[in-house]
Design a protein around this motif. Structure first.
Motif, PDB file in Angstrom:
ATOM      1  N   TYR A  58       0.852  -1.182   0.000  1.00 18.39           N
ATOM      2  CA  TYR A  58       0.000   0.000   0.000  1.00 18.39           C
ATOM      3  C   TYR A  58       0.891   1.237   0.000  1.00 18.39           C
ATOM      4  CZ  TYR A  58       1.090   0.128   4.998  1.00 18.39           C
ATOM      5  OH  TYR A  58       1.738   0.166   6.206  1.00 18.39           O
TER       6      TYR A  58
ATOM      7  N   GLU B 289       1.428   5.243   1.345  1.00 12.86           N
ATOM      8  CA  GLU B 289       1.022   6.254   2.310  1.00 12.86           C
ATOM      9  C   GLU B 289       0.364   7.415   1.578  1.00 12.86           C
ATOM     10  OE1 GLU B 289       4.766   7.126   4.136  1.00 12.86           O
ATOM     11  OE2 GLU B 289       4.340   5.807   5.843  1.00 12.86           O
ATOM     12  N   ASP B 290      -0.490   8.127   2.311  1.00 11.82           N
ATOM     13  CA  ASP B 290      -1.134   9.290   1.705  1.00 11.82           C
ATOM     14  C   ASP B 290      -0.100  10.340   1.344  1.00 11.82           C
ATOM     15  OD1 ASP B 290      -3.594   8.136   1.970  1.00 11.82           O
ATOM     16  OD2 ASP B 290      -3.965   9.011   3.950  1.00 11.82           O
TER      17      ASP B 290
ATOM     18  N   GLN C  36      -3.153   0.282  -3.307  1.00 13.94           N
ATOM     19  CA  GLN C  36      -3.100  -0.965  -2.547  1.00 13.94           C
ATOM     20  C   GLN C  36      -3.215  -2.162  -3.492  1.00 13.94           C
ATOM     21  OE1 GLN C  36      -4.969  -2.316   1.596  1.00 13.94           O
ATOM     22  NE2 GLN C  36      -6.536  -1.896   0.096  1.00 13.94           N
TER      23      GLN C  36
ATOM     24  N   ASN D 247       8.717  -0.108   5.052  1.00 13.26           N
ATOM     25  CA  ASN D 247       8.975   0.628   3.816  1.00 13.26           C
ATOM     26  C   ASN D 247       9.616  -0.295   2.782  1.00 13.26           C
ATOM     27  OD1 ASN D 247       7.969   3.065   4.763  1.00 13.26           O
ATOM     28  ND2 ASN D 247       9.951   3.719   5.568  1.00 13.26           N
TER      29      ASN D 247
ATOM     30  N   GLY E 147       2.286   8.006  -2.541  1.00 16.92           N
ATOM     31  CA  GLY E 147       3.237   8.117  -1.441  1.00 16.92           C
ATOM     32  C   GLY E 147       4.172   6.921  -1.354  1.00 16.92           C
ATOM     33  N   GLN E 148       4.954   6.860  -0.243  1.00 23.24           N
ATOM     34  CA  GLN E 148       5.897   5.784  -0.012  1.00 23.24           C
ATOM     35  C   GLN E 148       5.197   4.423  -0.011  1.00 23.24           C
ATOM     36  OE1 GLN E 148       9.344   5.494   0.583  1.00 23.24           O
ATOM     37  NE2 GLN E 148       8.829   3.333   0.559  1.00 23.24           N
TER      38      GLN E 148
ATOM     39  N   ARG F  67       4.648   0.737   1.080  1.00 20.41           N
ATOM     40  CA  ARG F  67       4.918  -0.050   2.278  1.00 20.41           C
ATOM     41  C   ARG F  67       4.338  -1.452   2.097  1.00 20.41           C
ATOM     42  NH1 ARG F  67       6.468   2.552   6.844  1.00 20.41           N
ATOM     43  NH2 ARG F  67       5.303   1.166   8.235  1.00 20.41           N
TER      44      ARG F  67
END
Length: 750
Positions: free
Chosen positions: A556, A558-559, A579, A613, A714-715, A717
């Motif tokens: 997924y 990150e925002d 995701q 991460n 975003g990053q 993960r």
């Protein structure tokens, strides 16, 4: 036509024509091809088709009918006469006779085919030898002359099947196909123990003549070419079998470690510079460029350079002159017929991307002289029922092509900015091998990173003796039918112990195929069924500690803070890209993915339920070198290859990573393993895990990471899902692996 007709060849410097050297019968350089039968005119017939010159084609056909006769007292070479003259007549007949295409001639009544039949009958006496291998030369009026040499080359004797068999199919006279078939297999059945044919052979005894050398160059090349092309044209699978066996043998035994071809029986050629002092008059490079053209500008760039050299070095007022010495550009007053039938034809096709031949998906082939041959359905022989039963599927392969991508694109792997020839990393290395000094303009643009490394070449084929537990066992020289059985569609191995297996790399790059089992040959379309439960007996002791082979990973993003997001014209899509769930396959070494961090404070970091991460190091994409920076509480993404799975894991451990995700180069199901002694020597790495992602799953992850690197999301993960999650079922068509190599034509019954 202006300066030389009806002679055999044009002399471009003197602007005249020439035929055989009547004053010197031993001048084979000229007399092997010039037979006093308007050689160039016949050889150029289908070049006019490629150039879309219907008027020129029709006039050429009329001139041949009116002027050419084969009742001549000349002694040309059988091979050259076959590929240049017989092939040209057959190709011209096919186009002149075939309705529904622009080169059909309504007035034509099969005259070219009649001439080809006459020529074929004049060549047939050359095959009257104990071996069926033809004499190298024959007098077209008197037959084989007294004292004719018994030596011939593999290409000269074994590369006649396309023209001779096509002549038989079109005329109904099967003598030609039978003679060429016997000669072809007369060569192949005398191959060495490692599956290679020599260069020169005695037509009377069938013995190879010293020096016993092999290769893929002059004297041998078209033998391999015709094995594949006659299968394409006729569907005769025997020739496909020869090509596949010969190709595997050449790739295994007849090339150097740097990928260049070498001599294996004699001494390798050491001085490449001497071979570069004279230009090859036939320029086979042009046909190679056309065959390899895949819209990669590399080949267009090379073709443009060749065309430039021809114009600046060879072009004169009356044609193209041969070059005797590249150092001085000394010209030869001769233009061989293949300058028009091959060189210019292939160059034209290379640049004419809209030529109708490019979209013709029929069974047509180019002969080794560049002539276009095709057979209609009425001239094809049906496959025998017994062969259809034994080999109901022919799984053809094409070589895997991977263009040189300089800058990756956004639309997936292999997409982006493609490099041209001057940016190719192997360009300078090739120049080094032949001892050429670089010009100053190239030196000025060299990369500061230096020259490329010597290419690494894996073995193309392997011979192994099977053992269920990896231990060395003696070879079973005569396995019975209970151990190795024969099935209608292949073979079944009920006991693998001691079976010698020959595996060959597939051309499509997806793995290997078994080609021999003991004394049996495994053909294209055969399946090898593995029915030996002892292959898994060594896993019984691990039942209590066996790891879950399948793991479900949730990735997924990150925002993204709208104030921090990189400027882009693409909208942020959180419905699909944010995701994804992917199935991976855990290694049989390293961290145990059964240990969950949320329930065990000392659990595996890879299984941390808070997520980790996901990173990839652009300077270490394979994970086969130490990382420059530490990556705690992170998962590193690398590609499969170059080093072992265990080495990738150890480098990740040294970088303090929680684990490593290895993206495979195929979609096969693999749980990575390592030898016990290697695991023991590596020390404790129980806190670091390795998971293999199949290729398609890896592409999804890479696309997601690429969008993150562009600031679109975003990053990225990752979190390890609970083992009770719904994992897709395995592919029922399980295959066998040997030393990490997937064997695509196998099926596991156990």
């Amino acid at each position: 036509m202006t300066y030389a007709f009806p002679m055999d060849e044009l002399t471009p410097l003197s602007c005249t024509g020439q035929g055989p050297d009547w004053g010197n019968p031993w001048n084979i350089a000229s007399n092997d091809v010039a037979g006093n039968f308007s050689l160039t005119l016949i050889d150029v017939l289908d070049t006019l088709v490629v150039l879309d010159d219907r008027a020129g084609f029709e006039q050429a056909v009329k001139n041949i009918i009116d002027w050419v006769s084969f009742d001549v007292n000349t002694k040309p070479q059988v091979f050259e006469t076959t590929i240049r003259v017989l092939g040209g007549l057959l190709s011209g007949h096919i186009f002149a006779n075939q309705t529904g295409q622009p080169f059909h001639l309504p007035w034509y009544r099969g005259e070219l085919l009649d001439m080809a039949h006459d020529l074929g009958k004049r060549l047939l006496p050359a095959f009257n030898t104990p071996t069926g291998l033809p004499y190298a030369r024959i007098n077209l009026r008197h037959g084989v002359t007294k004292g004719e040499t018994l030596e011939t080359c593999t290409a000269g004797a074994g590369s006649l099947i396309l023209e001779f068999a096509t002549l038989s199919r079109l005329t109904g006279d099967d003598r030609f196909e039978k003679a060429a078939h016997k000669a072809f297999f007369g060569i192949w059945n005398r191959k060495s123990d490692i599956g290679l044919v020599g260069n020169t052979i005695n037509t009377w005894t069938g013995a190879w003549i010293s020096p016993e050398i092999t290769g893929i160059g002059a004297g041998i090349d078209s033998f391999y070419e015709y094995a594949l092309k006659w299968y394409i044209l006729s569907g005769d699978v025997e020739y496909l079998d020869v090509w596949e066996e010969a190709y595997a043998a050449v790739m295994r035994f007849s090339r150097a470690v740097d990928g260049f071809w070498i001599i294996i029986y004699g001494e390798p050629i050491q001085d490449y510079r001497k071979s570069m002092t004279q230009i090859s008059k036939k320029l086979p490079l042009i046909s190679t460029l056309y065959d390899l053209a895949t819209r990669d500008p590399f080949y267009l760039d090379v073709g443009e350079r060749v065309l430039f050299d021809l114009i600046t070095r060879s072009k004169v007022d009356c044609g193209l002159a041969g070059i005797q010495d590249l150092r001085t550009n000394k010209r030869d007053d001769r233009m061989e017929s293949f300058a028009l039938s091959e060189t210019l034809k292939y160059l034209y096709l290379l640049f004419d991307e809209e030529n109708p031949l490019h979209s013709d998906d029929s069974n047509y082939v180019f002969t080794t002289e560049g002539h276009i041959l095709t057979l209609g359905q009425k001239h094809l022989k049906p496959t025998p029922a017994s062969r259809r039963k034994m080999r109901h599927i022919d799984n053809h392969q094409c070589p895997a092509y991977h263009p040189f991508v300089l800058v990756p694109g956004k639309r997936g792997q292999g997409n982006g900015l493609v490099q041209g020839i001057q940016s190719r990393p192997d360009f300078e290395y090739a120049r080094l091998l032949v001892g050429l000094a670089p010009p100053q303009r190239d030196i000025d643009t060299w990369s500061p990173d230096g020259w490329c490394e010597r290419p690494h070449v894996d073995l193309f084929s392997y011979d192994v003796i099977l053992s269920p537990d990896g231990n060395v066992v003696p070879e079973d020289l005569s396995p019975n039918l209970l151990k190795l059985g024969v099935l209608p569609d292949g073979f079944v191995l009920n006991n693998v112990t001691g079976i010698r297996t020959h595996i060959v790399r597939r051309l499509d790059g997806t793995g290997y195929d078994i080609r021999k089992l003991g004394h049996y040959t495994v053909r294209t379309g055969h399946v090898v069924y593995i029915n030996d439960s002892s292959l898994f007996s060594h896993l019984d002791s691990l039942q209590n500690t066996q790891k879950h082979p399948d793991v479900l990973l949730r990735f997924y993003a990150e925002d993204v803070d709208s104030l921090m997001q990189a400027p882009t014209s693409m909208p942020v899509d959180t419905s699909n890209d944010m995701q994804t769930l992917l199935v991976g396959y855990s290694a049989q070494f390293g961290g145990d993915l059964n240990k969950k961090s949320h329930s065990n404070p000392n659990g595996l970091p890879f299984a941390h339920q808070g997520g980790l991460n996901v990173y990839r190091d652009p300077d270490n994409l394979l994970g086969c070198a130490p990382y420059k920076y530490s990556h705690p509480y992170s998962v590193l993404v690398v590609h499969r290859g170059e080093c072992t799975f265990l080495e990738k894991l150890l480098y990740a451990r040294e970088a303090s990573a929680a684990g490593v995700l290895v993206i495979s180069d195929d979609d096969a199901i693999v749980n990575p393993t390592a030898n016990a002694d290697e695991i023991q020597a590596a020390g404790d790495f129980s806190d670091t895990a390795l998971v293999l992602l199949p290729q398609k799953a890896g592409e999804v992850l890479l696309e997601m990471m690429h969008r993150a690197e562009q600031g679109i999301i975003g990053q990225v993960r990752m979190v390890l899902e609970d083992e009770t999650a719904d994992i897709p079922a395995k592919d029922p068509n399980r295959i066998l692996y040997i030393n990490g190599h997937p064997l695509r034509n196998t099926r596991l019954w156990v």
